[in-house]
Design an enzyme around this catalytic site. Structure first.
Site, mmCIF file in Angstrom:
data_model
loop_
_atom_site.group_PDB
_atom_site.id
_atom_site.type_symbol
_atom_site.label_atom_id
_atom_site.label_comp_id
_atom_site.label_asym_id
_atom_site.label_seq_id
_atom_site.Cartn_x
_atom_site.Cartn_y
_atom_site.Cartn_z
ATOM 1 N N ASP A 97 2.615 9.226 -6.914
ATOM 2 C CA ASP A 97 1.346 8.714 -7.428
ATOM 3 C C ASP A 97 0.435 8.260 -6.295
ATOM 4 O O ASP A 97 0.876 7.573 -5.366
ATOM 5 C CB ASP A 97 1.589 7.545 -8.385
ATOM 6 C CG ASP A 97 2.198 8.009 -9.698
ATOM 7 O OD1 ASP A 97 1.963 9.166 -10.081
ATOM 8 O OD2 ASP A 97 2.905 7.219 -10.343
ATOM 9 N N HIS B 85 8.475 12.386 -8.929
ATOM 10 C CA HIS B 85 8.827 12.523 -10.334
ATOM 11 C C HIS B 85 8.146 13.714 -10.974
ATOM 12 O O HIS B 85 7.235 14.321 -10.403
ATOM 13 C CB HIS B 85 8.540 11.233 -11.113
ATOM 14 C CG HIS B 85 7.125 10.760 -11.036
ATOM 15 N ND1 HIS B 85 6.633 10.042 -9.970
ATOM 16 C CD2 HIS B 85 6.083 10.891 -11.904
ATOM 17 C CE1 HIS B 85 5.365 9.738 -10.164
ATOM 18 N NE2 HIS B 85 4.992 10.262 -11.327
#
Length: 287
Positions: A121, A260
């Protein structure tokens, strides 16, 4: 080798590992209530040890979600969160429609075999956010899991020859297309391919595969070869933990130690999660 960060022996929490090096479920705490300093520190220690921790059967509101995340640092407002209605600026709503939109943005070009949805992120920032807290709001009846990868184990699993070739190299993190969808424009950032986690000492192979990454200073062929070796490690089940969401589920992960992947196997069924990002100190660029 992987550095083990021990959870305090006197822990009042029930911490159940899900895989040898990544992922644990924590029970024995209601994270909708204010945390004591001791419990907060136990959760943080468990996070450093397991890299992503999960809570079940939590009844969070947007306010208590924020309060929990704020226990671990200042909150960061994602550029895509500002346009969401009826949410705090720190809450980024991630819906199935959003994922479809980003998938169209990141569609690979012909002959591009380095694209994948494994990502970190805000790696398009000079100092990415260090943590994230994600909670389930609307879920499909079946499917919609999320996979996290132990980026240190992925690095350890590379051959010595590949590690040597990656040493000192930087890789681009180009998120411009996705951010322009939200009306924002950011330059391309390059981070070290191998980053050392400043709290655990682990070396992590840290690449964002959502926008045609390129290893700086290498020709296209060699860059693609090395990136393919990395993504092969990301895809190995031995390096992963897979989490099946249920109502009341919450995931808290260390963005410095993981990548992820959101599994898109639920068709057109609605799916909505809300995420809060935890900002890192600006002095820690590339650490």
């Amino acid at each position: 080798m992987t550095t083990i960060v021990e959870t305090p022996v006197s822990s009042s929490l029930d911490i159940r590992p899900l895989q040898p090096t990544i992922g644990a479920e924590i029970s024995g705490v209601n994270i909708a209530e204010p945390l004591t300093p001791a419990v907060r520190d136990e959760i943080r220690a468990a996070l450093l040890r397991h890299k992503v921790v999960f809570f079940r059967d939590q009844e969070l509101t947007q306010q208590t979600h924020e309060a929990f995340a704020r226990e671990f640092g200042p909150l960061y407002t994602h550029p895509g969160a500002a346009k969401a209605e009826a949410t705090s600026g720190a809450i980024h709503r991630i819906s199935a429609d959003d994922l479809k939109k980003y998938e169209r943005t990141f569609r690979p070009q012909p002959g591009d075999d380095t694209w994948d949805a494994y990502h970190t992120d805000t790696s398009w920032r000079l100092v990415p956010t260090w943590g994230a807290v994600l909670r389930a709001v609307v879920l499909p009846e079946v499917g919609g899991d999320t996979v996290w990868v132990d980026a240190a184990l992925a690095y350890e699993s590379l051959s010595d020859e590949i590690k040597e070739r990656l040493e000192g190299r930087h890789v681009t993190h180009d998120y411009r297309s996705a951010l322009q969808v939200s009306g924002h424009d950011y330059p391309i950032v390059a981070h070290p391919v191998v980053r050392t986690h400043r709290e655990t000492g682990e070396r992590n192979v840290w690449v964002n595969f959502t926008q045609r990454p390129t290893i700086v200073g290498l020709d296209r062929s060699e860059s693609r070869e090395l990136l393919a070796a990395i993504i092969d490690q990301y895809r190995r089940p031995e390096n992963q933990v897979r989490f099946s969401w249920r109502p009341g589920s919450v995931a808290f992960w260390d963005n410095r130690a993981t990548v992820h992947y959101a599994v898109r196997n639920y068709g057109s069924t609605p799916r909505l999660l809300e995420r809060i990002l935890i900002a890192d100190d600006p002095q820690y660029a590339d650490l």
